[in-house]
Write a protein that holds these residues in place. Structure first.
Motif, short mmCIF file in Angstrom:
data_model
loop_
_atom_site.label_atom_id
_atom_site.label_comp_id
_atom_site.label_asym_id
_atom_site.label_seq_id
_atom_site.Cartn_x
_atom_site.Cartn_y
_atom_site.Cartn_z
N LYS A 135 1.12 -8.08 -10.58
CA LYS A 135 -0.03 -7.88 -9.69
C LYS A 135 0.04 -6.48 -9.07
N GLN A 136 -1.09 -6.00 -8.64
CA GLN A 136 -1.15 -4.69 -8.01
C GLN A 136 -0.48 -4.73 -6.64
N GLY A 137 0.07 -3.58 -6.27
CA GLY A 137 0.58 -3.47 -4.91
C GLY A 137 -0.59 -3.44 -3.94
N GLN A 138 -0.31 -3.69 -2.65
CA GLN A 138 -1.38 -3.66 -1.66
C GLN A 138 -0.96 -2.90 -0.43
N GLY A 139 -1.94 -2.63 0.40
CA GLY A 139 -1.65 -1.95 1.65
C GLY A 139 -0.75 -2.82 2.51
N GLY A 140 -0.23 -2.23 3.57
CA GLY A 140 0.66 -3.00 4.44
C GLY A 140 2.00 -3.22 3.76
N ASN A 141 2.35 -2.32 2.84
CA ASN A 141 3.63 -2.39 2.13
C ASN A 141 3.85 -3.69 1.40
N ARG A 142 2.74 -4.27 0.95
CA ARG A 142 2.92 -5.51 0.20
C ARG A 142 3.05 -5.19 -1.28
N PRO B 135 -4.75 6.58 14.47
CA PRO B 135 -5.54 6.91 13.27
C PRO B 135 -4.71 7.48 12.13
N LEU B 136 -3.59 8.05 12.36
CA LEU B 136 -2.83 8.67 11.28
C LEU B 136 -1.50 7.97 11.02
N GLY B 137 -1.58 6.76 10.57
CA GLY B 137 -0.34 6.04 10.25
C GLY B 137 0.23 6.57 8.95
N GLY B 138 1.42 6.13 8.59
CA GLY B 138 2.06 6.60 7.35
C GLY B 138 1.50 5.87 6.14
N SER C 22 1.70 -6.40 -18.48
CA SER C 22 1.70 -5.03 -17.97
C SER C 22 2.16 -5.04 -16.52
N GLY C 23 2.71 -3.92 -16.10
CA GLY C 23 3.10 -3.78 -14.70
C GLY C 23 1.85 -3.56 -13.85
N GLY C 24 1.91 -4.05 -12.61
CA GLY C 24 0.77 -3.81 -11.71
C GLY C 24 0.77 -2.37 -11.23
N ASN C 25 -0.38 -1.86 -10.88
CA ASN C 25 -0.46 -0.50 -10.35
C ASN C 25 0.10 -0.45 -8.94
N GLY C 26 0.67 0.67 -8.61
CA GLY C 26 1.05 0.90 -7.23
C GLY C 26 -0.20 1.11 -6.40
N CYS C 27 -0.05 0.96 -5.11
CA CYS C 27 -1.22 1.08 -4.24
C CYS C 27 -1.10 2.34 -3.39
N ALA C 28 -2.20 3.07 -3.26
CA ALA C 28 -2.22 4.21 -2.35
C ALA C 28 -3.01 3.78 -1.12
N SER C 29 -2.31 3.67 -0.02
CA SER C 29 -2.99 3.20 1.20
C SER C 29 -2.34 3.87 2.40
N VAL C 30 -3.13 4.07 3.42
CA VAL C 30 -2.59 4.67 4.65
C VAL C 30 -2.74 3.66 5.77
N HIS C 31 -1.67 3.50 6.47
CA HIS C 31 -1.65 2.53 7.56
C HIS C 31 -2.68 2.88 8.62
N ARG C 32 -3.51 1.94 8.97
CA ARG C 32 -4.54 2.20 9.99
C ARG C 32 -4.41 1.17 11.10
N GLU C 33 -4.44 1.67 12.28
CA GLU C 33 -4.34 0.77 13.42
C GLU C 33 -5.21 1.36 14.50
#
Ligand SMILES: Nc1nc2c(ncn2[C@@H]2O[C@H](COP(=O)(O)OP(=O)(O)OP(=O)(O)O)[C@@H](O)[C@H]2O)c(=O)[nH]1
Ligand SMILES: [Mg+2]
Length: 495
Positions: free
Chosen positions: A73-80, A32-35, A17-28
């Protein structure tokens, strides 16, 4: 040499199966409001069949009929992005024919390294970074990975012999191969002694060729009588056919001419699965058992008739061994001729993927299982539904937009669908809440989207049942990453 082989195996394959995409917001810190920075899921691994000249039987599949490739594998935050699942390569012998359970030939695997994509891995879902657009700057959802294709396939190994022997049971086919080659097949005076084909290697001077001994043929074989189709399948590939005729049988209604007619009749009725007619295949007639005086007499008697039909005739005995040398050299000559005519060896490393389908369309039909319902079919709507996380309203809204853009809503309205009716796409059924005509909003914000409200997630059994009722042409599933971007392309156009 005798090669006994398991020549048919049913295999059950599951691609990853394909991995799920990840919904994540860049935090630094201090930002506070990264893309959005959720990566895409990895593609599921394929199950591949690869021709390996070192493999000679389908025996392994007999013992291990199940095979499964790795999941993405699932996608991850940090555009991985998630890693792709590992593909699984199953080694098959040269001459393996791949069929559906209904007998449709999907591939005929010839040439070392030839690869067939037997089950396609599911696509990974896009992460929210990839789903961002001007209209949807920070999507709070990602797409699900698609399930890998699951398939039950039939593998058949068709003899690749140069010469195929055919004849009634007990005509002496196995005896002939045993005296011409080192093969030691079972020989007995009862019909259907031979149950699986035997291959023998015959030497005629410089020429070395293979000969296949197959189970006996009886009238009706082309319709499955006796070992019928099993038998015929094996001679499809033989370049030269040899009718082995028993001149010593006392069976009522049997004589060399009517035996030959019966054999030819079955051949004519049989439609080779590989599409290559056997009509023009060179053939010779062997009149066997002439060591028996009555048989020798009969052979002499019918020879002119057979020759008048344009047949080359050989009188032989596998017991006294008379006529064998002449037969062997004649077959060697014919084999040489057919080899010279044959096209050059196939190139290796061909990859046979399921044919690309035009997946741009969709259709809507009244639901046979629901008088007020409709079924929407089409590779894209079905895929989009599979990619949707129904627990996320925004994801559902995005699905609504996609369907809308494709014109599904318009078409439903045109067909007279009433608001509130049940619309099924793939494995999901929705209540249809049309948006106001002309005021279709393409911008779904966060929050609930009333146009598509999923009623319930149906059970596997219900799905199967509904599918059975709605059964019709299905699209070849799967697809490539190219179509994934394709979906996004029309989004871009629209933006
Ligand atoms: N007299 C005589 N008997 C033979 C000759 N060739 C074969 N036989 C006998 O015929 C019978 C059948 O021989 P097989 O070689 O098993 O026949 P087959 O065509 O392979 O039969 P199936 O495998 O049942 O289709 C056996 O009893 C053999 O001994 C021959 O040249 N002369
Ligand atoms: Mg036999």
């Amino acid at each position: 040499m005798t090669t006994r082989f398991v020549d048919r195996a049913v295999i059950h394959l599951a691609a990853g199966s394909g991995g799920n995409g990840c919904a994540s917001v860049h935090r630094e810190k201090f930002k506070p409001l990264g893309g959005p920075d959720g990566g895409n899921g990895g593609q599921g691994g394929d199950v591949l069949l690869v021709v390996d000249p070192g493999v000679h039987t389908l025996l392994d599949f007999h013992f291990r009929p199940h095979a499964r490739a790795g999941n993405g594998k699932q996608g991850q935050g940090g555009n991985r992005n998630g890693a792709a699942g590992e593909s699984l390569e199953l080694r098959v012998p040269e001459g393996t024919v791949v069929l559906t359970e209904d007998g449709e030939v999907l591939a005929d695997l010839v040439g070392a390294g030839t690869t067939f994509v037997a089950a396609k891995g599911g696509r990974g879902g896009l992460g929210n970074a990839a789903l961002a657009s001007r209209a949807r700057k920070a999507p709070g959802f990602a797409l699900l990975g698609e399930e890998g294709e699951e398939r039950d396939l039939v593998l058949e190994l068709r003899s690749m012999a140069d010469v195929g022997l055919l004849g009634f049971p007990s005509a002496g086919k196995s005896s002939l191969i045993s005296v011409l080659s080192a093969a030691k097949p079972k020989i007995a005076d009862y019909p259907f002694t031979t149950l699986v084909p035997n291959l023998g290697v015959v030497t005629a001077g410089e020429t070395v060729f293979t000969m296949a001994d197959v189970p006996g043929l009886i009238p009706g074989a082309s319709a499955g009588k006796g070992l019928g189709l099993d038998f015929l399948r094996h001679i499809e590939r033989c370049a030269v056919l040899v009718h082995v005729i028993d001149c010593a049988t006392y069976e009522a209604g049997r004589d060399p001419l009517s035996d030959l007619d019966a054999l030819e009749d079955e051949l004519a009725r049989y439609t080779p699965a590989l599409g290559d007619s056997m009509e023009d295949r060179p053939r010779v007639v062997v009149l066997n058992k002439v060591d028996v005086p009555d048989a020798a007499e009969l052979a002499e008697f019918v020879r002119p008739d057979l020759e008048a039909r344009g047949m080359r005739v050989f009188e032989i005995s596998t017991v006294s061994r008379q006529g064998l040398r002449e037969l062997t050299y004649a077959l060697g000559d014919i084999v040489e001729q057919t080899r010279a005519q044959r096209p050059a060896a196939e190139p290796t490393k061909i990859v046979l993927a399921p044919p690309a389908v035009d997946d741009s369309g969709f259709s809507i039909e009244p639901d046979p299982a629901d008088p007020e319902g409709y079924v929407v079919r089409g590779p894209r709507p079905e895929r989009w539904v599979r990619q949707t996380d129904f627990s996320n309203d925004e994801a559902v809204g995005y699905l609504g937009d996609r369907l809308n853009r494709l014109g599904v809503e318009e078409e439903l309205a045109r067909m007279g669908a009433e608001p509130g009716c049940r619309v099924t796409i793939g494995d999901y059924t929705f209540d249809w809440e049309p948006s106001t005509p002309g005021a279709v909003t393409h911008l779904a914000g966060r929050g609930s989207d009333p146009r598509l409200e999923q009623n319930h997630r149906v059970s596997a059994a219900e799905r199967k049942q509904a599918r059975r009722e709605r059964r019709s042409e299905r699209w070849a599933g799967g697809g490539s990453a190219a179509d994934m971007t394709d979906d996004e392309t029309d989004e871009t156009e629209e933006r």
